[in-house]
Design a protein around this motif. Structure first.
Motif, short mmCIF file in Angstrom:
data_model
loop_
_atom_site.label_atom_id
_atom_site.label_comp_id
_atom_site.label_asym_id
_atom_site.label_seq_id
_atom_site.Cartn_x
_atom_site.Cartn_y
_atom_site.Cartn_z
N MET A 102 34.01 32.48 -9.97
CA MET A 102 34.75 31.42 -10.63
C MET A 102 33.89 30.17 -10.70
N ARG A 103 33.90 29.55 -11.85
CA ARG A 103 33.05 28.39 -12.08
C ARG A 103 33.76 27.11 -11.63
N ASP A 104 33.04 26.25 -10.97
CA ASP A 104 33.60 24.97 -10.51
C ASP A 104 33.47 23.96 -11.64
N ASN A 105 34.60 23.46 -12.12
CA ASN A 105 34.61 22.53 -13.25
C ASN A 105 34.78 21.08 -12.82
N THR A 106 34.57 20.79 -11.56
CA THR A 106 34.72 19.40 -11.12
C THR A 106 33.52 18.58 -11.60
N PHE A 107 33.80 17.33 -11.87
CA PHE A 107 32.74 16.43 -12.33
C PHE A 107 32.87 15.12 -11.55
N THR A 108 31.84 14.76 -10.89
CA THR A 108 31.82 13.47 -10.19
C THR A 108 30.70 12.63 -10.78
N PHE A 109 31.00 11.36 -10.92
CA PHE A 109 30.02 10.45 -11.50
C PHE A 109 29.92 9.24 -10.58
N ASP A 110 28.74 9.05 -10.03
CA ASP A 110 28.57 7.91 -9.12
C ASP A 110 27.26 7.15 -9.36
N ASN A 111 26.51 7.52 -10.40
CA ASN A 111 25.24 6.87 -10.66
C ASN A 111 25.30 6.22 -12.05
N TRP A 112 25.56 4.91 -12.08
CA TRP A 112 25.70 4.20 -13.34
C TRP A 112 24.35 4.00 -14.04
N LYS A 113 23.30 4.23 -13.34
CA LYS A 113 21.99 4.11 -13.97
C LYS A 113 21.70 5.30 -14.87
N ARG A 114 22.41 6.40 -14.64
CA ARG A 114 22.23 7.60 -15.47
C ARG A 114 23.51 7.87 -16.27
N SER A 115 23.83 6.98 -17.18
CA SER A 115 25.07 7.10 -17.96
C SER A 115 24.99 8.23 -18.99
N ASP A 116 23.81 8.76 -19.24
CA ASP A 116 23.67 9.87 -20.20
C ASP A 116 24.44 11.11 -19.70
N ARG A 117 24.56 11.26 -18.37
CA ARG A 117 25.35 12.37 -17.80
C ARG A 117 26.82 12.24 -18.19
N LEU A 118 27.30 11.02 -18.20
CA LEU A 118 28.69 10.75 -18.56
C LEU A 118 28.92 11.08 -20.04
N LYS A 119 27.98 10.69 -20.90
CA LYS A 119 28.09 10.98 -22.32
C LYS A 119 28.07 12.49 -22.57
N LYS A 120 27.25 13.19 -21.82
CA LYS A 120 27.15 14.65 -21.95
C LYS A 120 28.47 15.30 -21.52
N HIS A 121 29.06 14.79 -20.44
CA HIS A 121 30.32 15.35 -19.95
C HIS A 121 31.47 15.12 -20.94
N ILE A 122 31.50 13.95 -21.59
CA ILE A 122 32.56 13.64 -22.54
C ILE A 122 32.55 14.63 -23.71
N LYS A 123 31.37 15.12 -24.08
CA LYS A 123 31.25 16.07 -25.18
C LYS A 123 31.52 17.52 -24.75
N SER A 124 31.64 17.78 -23.47
CA SER A 124 31.80 19.16 -22.98
C SER A 124 33.22 19.68 -23.25
N GLY A 125 33.32 21.00 -23.32
CA GLY A 125 34.61 21.65 -23.54
C GLY A 125 35.57 21.45 -22.39
N VAL A 126 35.04 21.41 -21.19
CA VAL A 126 35.88 21.20 -20.01
C VAL A 126 36.59 19.85 -20.09
N HIS A 127 35.84 18.80 -20.46
CA HIS A 127 36.42 17.47 -20.57
C HIS A 127 37.46 17.43 -21.70
N LYS A 128 37.11 18.00 -22.86
CA LYS A 128 38.03 18.00 -23.99
C LYS A 128 39.32 18.75 -23.65
N ASN A 129 39.22 19.86 -22.95
CA ASN A 129 40.39 20.64 -22.54
C ASN A 129 41.25 19.83 -21.57
N ALA A 130 40.62 19.15 -20.62
CA ALA A 130 41.35 18.33 -19.65
C ALA A 130 42.07 17.17 -20.34
#
Length: 188
Positions: free
Chosen positions: A1-29
């Protein structure tokens, strides 16, 4: 089973956040969250949805049974047999070369008039819950006859004067057939 949790704690790497927003997991949630907000505004909990679905099934089954009963009652009023020699219940909604009996042949054109009836008849056949089976037909006829005798009995009891005319059934040799005698129980 795949873990779909996403934690964001590094504001210097906001590109990770942009990538997550485009993901299917985020859109489904987000879709599930929006759906839950809509349901909470309309007070449609899962329990209410299940209750509504159950109520809809009950109403559909009552309508289905009403169609079966009125069809059986029609054949009784017209004094025609319900059953035929080959009662093939498969595809009642479709034309058949075989005479399936008066009840099933009467239900055939009703499937054209009532769109969901054919599907209901076929699903009942698959579940072996055939409300058109000979034993159920006999039970329905028995209930109808009891109801009619009860109504006649009530009419007689409310009438100050009444007459009862009974006819006998004779065979070709003019012998009265005892099996055909009607029994009426009047509480006078």
């Amino acid at each position: 089973m795949r873990d779909n949790t996403f934690t964001f704690d590094n504001w210097k790497r906001s590109d990770r956040l942009k990538k997550h927003i485009k993901s299917g997991v985020h859109k489904n949630a987000v879709a599930k969250w929006i759906n839950s907000r809509i349901h909470s505004k309309h007070e449609t909990s899962v329990m209410k949805q299940l209750t509504d679905a159950r109520q809809k099934d009950v109403l559909r089954n009552r309508e289905y049974l009403r169609i079966i009963i009125t069809s059986i009652f029609y054949t009784a009023q017209q004094n025609v047999a319900l059953r035929g020699h080959e009662e093939n219940r498969n595809d009642i909604g479709k034309m058949s070369d075989i005479n399936r009996g008066n009840l099933l042949e009467l239900l055939h054109p009703r499937c054209d008039d009532i769109p969901w009836l054919d599907e209901k008849l076929q699903s009942q056949l698959k579940l072996h819950a055939q409300w058109t089976s000979p034993s159920i037909q006999n039970k329905i006829l028995e209930i109808i006859s009891r109801f009619l005798v009860e109504r006649i009995n009530q009419d007689v009891l409310l009438s100050p004067i009444f007459a009862l005319i009974m006819d006998e059934t004779s065979d070709i040799s003019r012998t009265e057939q005892d099996q055909q005698k009607a029994k009426f129980y009047l509480n006078l």
